[in-house]
Design an enzyme around this catalytic site. Sequence first.
Site, PDB file in Angstrom:
ATOM      1  CG  HIS A   1      -1.928  -1.004   1.349  1.00 50.39           C
ATOM      2  ND1 HIS A   1      -2.069  -1.826   2.434  1.00 50.39           N
ATOM      3  CD2 HIS A   1      -2.909  -1.369   0.482  1.00 50.39           C
ATOM      4  CE1 HIS A   1      -3.091  -2.647   2.246  1.00 50.39           C
ATOM      5  NE2 HIS A   1      -3.621  -2.397   1.063  1.00 50.39           N
TER       6      HIS A   1
ATOM      7  NE  ARG B   1      -2.686  -8.195  -3.910  1.00 45.17           N
ATOM      8  CZ  ARG B   1      -3.480  -8.464  -2.903  1.00 45.17           C
ATOM      9  NH1 ARG B   1      -3.011  -8.479  -1.691  1.00 45.17           N
ATOM     10  NH2 ARG B   1      -4.748  -8.751  -3.094  1.00 45.17           N
TER      11      ARG B   1
ATOM     12  CB  SER C   1      -4.208  -6.495   4.881  1.00 44.36           C
ATOM     13  OG  SER C   1      -3.841  -5.265   4.314  1.00 44.36           O
TER      14      SER C   1
ATOM     15  CE  LYS D   1     -16.509  -7.219   3.823  1.00 45.90           C
ATOM     16  NZ  LYS D   1     -15.654  -7.158   2.641  1.00 45.90           N
TER      17      LYS D   1
END
Length: 155
Positions: free
Chosen positions: A17, A88, A125, A41
């Site tokens: 990031h 990615r 992450s 979440k």
Amino acid sequence: MTTALCPGSFDPPTNGHVDMIDRCVRAFDRVVVAVIDNPSKSPTFSADMRKTLIGEIFGDAVEVDSFSGLLADYSRSVDVGVVVKGLRALEDFGREAQMSQMNRHLSGMETVFMTTRPEYSFISSSLVKEVARLGGPMAGLVPDVVEKALKERFA
Ligand code: PNS
């Protein structure tokens, strides 16, 4: 003036990031980093904590905000030029392309994609959290402030 909006979960921000946002700072006049605030979440870090971490990493180079609901609605409120998303690998492309088309349908906003530097393309992450939870080394994966926050969180 072109504003880039970098939205994401950033739970937590990783070196991938950071690299992408750094490159946005160089390419655009104004960069807004927007953390999604979606308590349903059950994020590892609160939206406020994620905003604090991003602020500590970038200082005044970016504006940091949070949003809930549709990105298309939020993007109108911050007068965004483009949304910037990182890619990615090929696996990211399908979902990101679909979301960019939906967002353009909803609000006309454009999404541009930045490919991740190869040295960061394996970092996510969720994997970072798994490694941190199991006591693995964080070197090269996250900034120091995030490493400290992960250690406190999983102590
Ligand atoms: O870092 P992430 O988890 O890949 O970020 C995804 C995010 C927050 C950018 C995406 O889930 C999003 O835009 N959520 C807001 C809800 C929304 O607008 N949904 C419709 C997308 S087409």
